[in-house]
Scaffold this motif. Structure first.
Motif, PDB file in Angstrom:
ATOM      1  N   ILE A  99       0.830  -1.208   0.000  1.00 39.67           N
ATOM      2  CA  ILE A  99       0.000   0.000   0.000  1.00 39.67           C
ATOM      3  C   ILE A  99       0.863   1.256   0.000  1.00 39.67           C
ATOM      4  N   GLY A 100       1.971   1.199   0.738  1.00 38.84           N
ATOM      5  CA  GLY A 100       2.858   2.354   0.879  1.00 38.84           C
ATOM      6  C   GLY A 100       3.062   2.682   2.341  1.00 38.84           C
ATOM      7  N   VAL A 101       4.290   3.023   2.706  1.00 39.25           N
ATOM      8  CA  VAL A 101       4.608   3.343   4.092  1.00 39.25           C
ATOM      9  C   VAL A 101       5.326   4.686   4.154  1.00 39.25           C
ATOM     10  N   GLU A 102       5.377   5.247   5.338  1.00 38.11           N
ATOM     11  CA  GLU A 102       6.045   6.534   5.522  1.00 38.11           C
ATOM     12  C   GLU A 102       7.508   6.305   5.905  1.00 38.11           C
ATOM     13  N   ILE A 103       8.418   6.913   5.153  1.00 40.03           N
ATOM     14  CA  ILE A 103       9.842   6.807   5.438  1.00 40.03           C
ATOM     15  C   ILE A 103      10.436   8.212   5.479  1.00 40.03           C
ATOM     16  N   GLY A 104      11.656   8.309   5.962  1.00 39.92           N
ATOM     17  CA  GLY A 104      12.355   9.586   5.954  1.00 39.92           C
ATOM     18  C   GLY A 104      13.206   9.719   4.702  1.00 39.92           C
ATOM     19  N   PHE A 105      13.165  10.894   4.081  1.00 39.43           N
ATOM     20  CA  PHE A 105      13.968  11.132   2.882  1.00 39.43           C
ATOM     21  C   PHE A 105      14.344  12.605   2.833  1.00 39.43           C
ATOM     22  N   ASN A 106      15.657  12.864   2.795  1.00 39.11           N
ATOM     23  CA  ASN A 106      16.156  14.245   2.793  1.00 39.11           C
ATOM     24  C   ASN A 106      15.621  15.069   3.960  1.00 39.11           C
ATOM     25  N   GLY A 107      15.533  14.409   5.115  1.00 33.90           N
ATOM     26  CA  GLY A 107      15.091  15.113   6.314  1.00 33.90           C
ATOM     27  C   GLY A 107      13.598  15.357   6.395  1.00 33.90           C
ATOM     28  N   LYS A 108      12.853  14.821   5.441  1.00 34.83           N
ATOM     29  CA  LYS A 108      11.404  15.007   5.425  1.00 34.83           C
ATOM     30  C   LYS A 108      10.703  13.646   5.402  1.00 34.83           C
ATOM     31  N   LYS A 109       9.421  13.664   5.722  1.00 38.78           N
ATOM     32  CA  LYS A 109       8.635  12.434   5.648  1.00 38.78           C
ATOM     33  C   LYS A 109       8.184  12.202   4.211  1.00 38.78           C
ATOM     34  N   TYR A 110       8.224  10.936   3.788  1.00 40.37           N
ATOM     35  CA  TYR A 110       7.837  10.598   2.412  1.00 40.37           C
ATOM     36  C   TYR A 110       6.968   9.350   2.435  1.00 40.37           C
ATOM     37  N   GLN A 111       5.862   9.391   1.714  1.00 35.07           N
ATOM     38  CA  GLN A 111       4.958   8.239   1.599  1.00 35.07           C
ATOM     39  C   GLN A 111       5.299   7.478   0.330  1.00 35.07           C
ATOM     40  N   GLY A 151      12.757   5.012  -6.737  1.00 40.99           N
ATOM     41  CA  GLY A 151      14.027   4.573  -6.176  1.00 40.99           C
ATOM     42  C   GLY A 151      14.677   5.614  -5.292  1.00 40.99           C
ATOM     43  N   LYS A 152      14.042   5.902  -4.158  1.00 42.47           N
ATOM     44  CA  LYS A 152      14.621   6.814  -3.195  1.00 42.47           C
ATOM     45  C   LYS A 152      15.834   6.144  -2.524  1.00 42.47           C
ATOM     46  N   PHE A 153      16.709   6.952  -1.960  1.00 43.89           N
ATOM     47  CA  PHE A 153      17.923   6.436  -1.331  1.00 43.89           C
ATOM     48  C   PHE A 153      17.582   5.454  -0.215  1.00 43.89           C
ATOM     49  N   ARG A 154      18.119   4.240  -0.305  1.00 37.75           N
ATOM     50  CA  ARG A 154      17.920   3.173   0.687  1.00 37.75           C
ATOM     51  C   ARG A 154      16.435   2.877   0.916  1.00 37.75           C
ATOM     52  N   GLN A 155      15.629   3.004  -0.144  1.00 39.07           N
ATOM     53  CA  GLN A 155      14.176   2.923   0.020  1.00 39.07           C
ATOM     54  C   GLN A 155      13.695   1.583   0.555  1.00 39.07           C
ATOM     55  N   VAL A 156      14.156   0.477  -0.029  1.00 38.95           N
ATOM     56  CA  VAL A 156      13.663  -0.833   0.416  1.00 38.95           C
ATOM     57  C   VAL A 156      14.042  -1.067   1.878  1.00 38.95           C
ATOM     58  N   LYS A 158      14.513   1.150   4.195  1.00 37.78           N
ATOM     59  CA  LYS A 158      13.671   2.009   5.037  1.00 37.78           C
ATOM     60  C   LYS A 158      12.245   1.475   5.106  1.00 37.78           C
ATOM     61  N   MET A 159      11.752   0.919   3.998  1.00 40.19           N
ATOM     62  CA  MET A 159      10.391   0.386   3.978  1.00 40.19           C
ATOM     63  C   MET A 159      10.249  -0.817   4.900  1.00 40.19           C
ATOM     64  N   THR A 160      11.186  -1.765   4.840  1.00 42.19           N
ATOM     65  CA  THR A 160      11.051  -2.954   5.689  1.00 42.19           C
ATOM     66  C   THR A 160      11.225  -2.588   7.163  1.00 42.19           C
ATOM     67  N   SER A 161      12.088  -1.620   7.449  1.00 45.70           N
ATOM     68  CA  SER A 161      12.236  -1.160   8.835  1.00 45.70           C
ATOM     69  C   SER A 161      10.955  -0.495   9.322  1.00 45.70           C
ATOM     70  N   ALA A 162      10.284   0.231   8.424  1.00 46.68           N
ATOM     71  CA  ALA A 162       9.053   0.940   8.791  1.00 46.68           C
ATOM     72  C   ALA A 162       7.942  -0.016   9.216  1.00 46.68           C
ATOM     73  N   VAL A 163       7.976  -1.257   8.704  1.00 43.33           N
ATOM     74  CA  VAL A 163       6.947  -2.235   9.090  1.00 43.33           C
ATOM     75  C   VAL A 163       7.470  -3.212  10.145  1.00 43.33           C
ATOM     76  N   GLY A 164       8.673  -2.926  10.696  1.00 42.76           N
ATOM     77  CA  GLY A 164       9.170  -3.690  11.825  1.00 42.76           C
ATOM     78  C   GLY A 164      10.072  -4.860  11.511  1.00 42.76           C
ATOM     79  N   PHE A 165      10.551  -4.961  10.257  1.00 44.54           N
ATOM     80  CA  PHE A 165      11.399  -6.089   9.873  1.00 44.54           C
ATOM     81  C   PHE A 165      12.616  -5.576   9.084  1.00 44.54           C
ATOM     82  N   PRO A 166      13.669  -5.162   9.789  1.00 50.00           N
ATOM     83  CA  PRO A 166      14.841  -4.602   9.114  1.00 50.00           C
ATOM     84  C   PRO A 166      15.454  -5.564   8.098  1.00 50.00           C
ATOM     85  N   THR A 167      16.012  -5.003   7.044  1.00 47.19           N
ATOM     86  CA  THR A 167      16.655  -5.794   5.995  1.00 47.19           C
ATOM     87  C   THR A 167      18.061  -6.202   6.419  1.00 47.19           C
TER      88      THR A 167
END
Length: 201
Positions: A99-111, A151-156, A158-167
């Protein structure tokens, strides 16, 4: 997309773990790092199309054609990653990734935008990583597939960490229709035309 100018050169490589997605050091702090230039005698003007961070591995396209780089980076081309995650990732967590998760990118929140994600039923056939991953004695470490058109920096990661399962390990296995297949870390394949190889089907 139209075929690239024949004067341009293109390469498909397996970027090894521990290498930066650049060809030489830009400052003194990077002197001890590993660079793509150590893998092959690449031509002047070569550039990576997108990047993989130092700890990530897998498929990386190189070209001397800026238009080709812009095309691949324009979100029209799918990139598939295999991510080994820390812990028995749940169906709910995978659904959140899709669906999409919120991550940090360039010091801002990104969905993140909606994407494809699913658990791999079998272990992927990948080379052993040069730096050992923790083994199953420390808990499950399953693999998932994540397919993005961005393809944001370190996106995948950051996404897996956002849902509680670090890569724990991340390998890009496909860009468009170009697949990693049986390539090994450090392999370099020169091709005459990337655009036709990228097309699906």
């Amino acid at each position: 997309m139209e075929a690239s100018n024949l004067a341009h050169r293109h390469f498909i490589i397996y970027k090894p773990y521990g290498f930066l997605s650049q060809f030489k050091s830009h400052d003194s702090k990077q002197q001890s790092k590993n660079f793509l230039g150590a893998l092959h005698d690449f031509p002047e003007g070569i550039m990576a199309i997108g990047r993989l961070d130092e700890k990530s591995e897998g498929l990386l396209l190189l070209t001397t054609d800026g238009k080709m780089s812009d095309y691949v980076n324009s979100r029209k081309v799918e990139k598939e990653y295999y991510a080994q995650v820390d812990g028995p990732i749940s169906a709910e967590a995978i659904e959140k990734l899709k669906i999409g998760v919120e991550i940090g990118f360039n010091g801002k929140k990104y969905q993140t935008k909606p994407c494809k994600a699913f658990a791999l039923e079998a272990l992927p056939n990948l080379p052993t990583r040069s730096k050992k991953i923790r083994d199953e004695r420390h808990g499950p470490a399953p693999w998932i597939s994540v397919v993005l058109k961005e393809g944001k920096f370190r996106q995948v990661r950051k996404m897996t960490s956002a849902v509680g399962f670090p890569t724990l390990r991340l390998v890009r296995v496909r860009i468009g229709a170009i697949k990693l297949n049986n390539m090994q870390p450090g392999d370099v394949i020169e091709v005459t035309d990337l655009s036709s190889l990228l097309e699906e089907g």
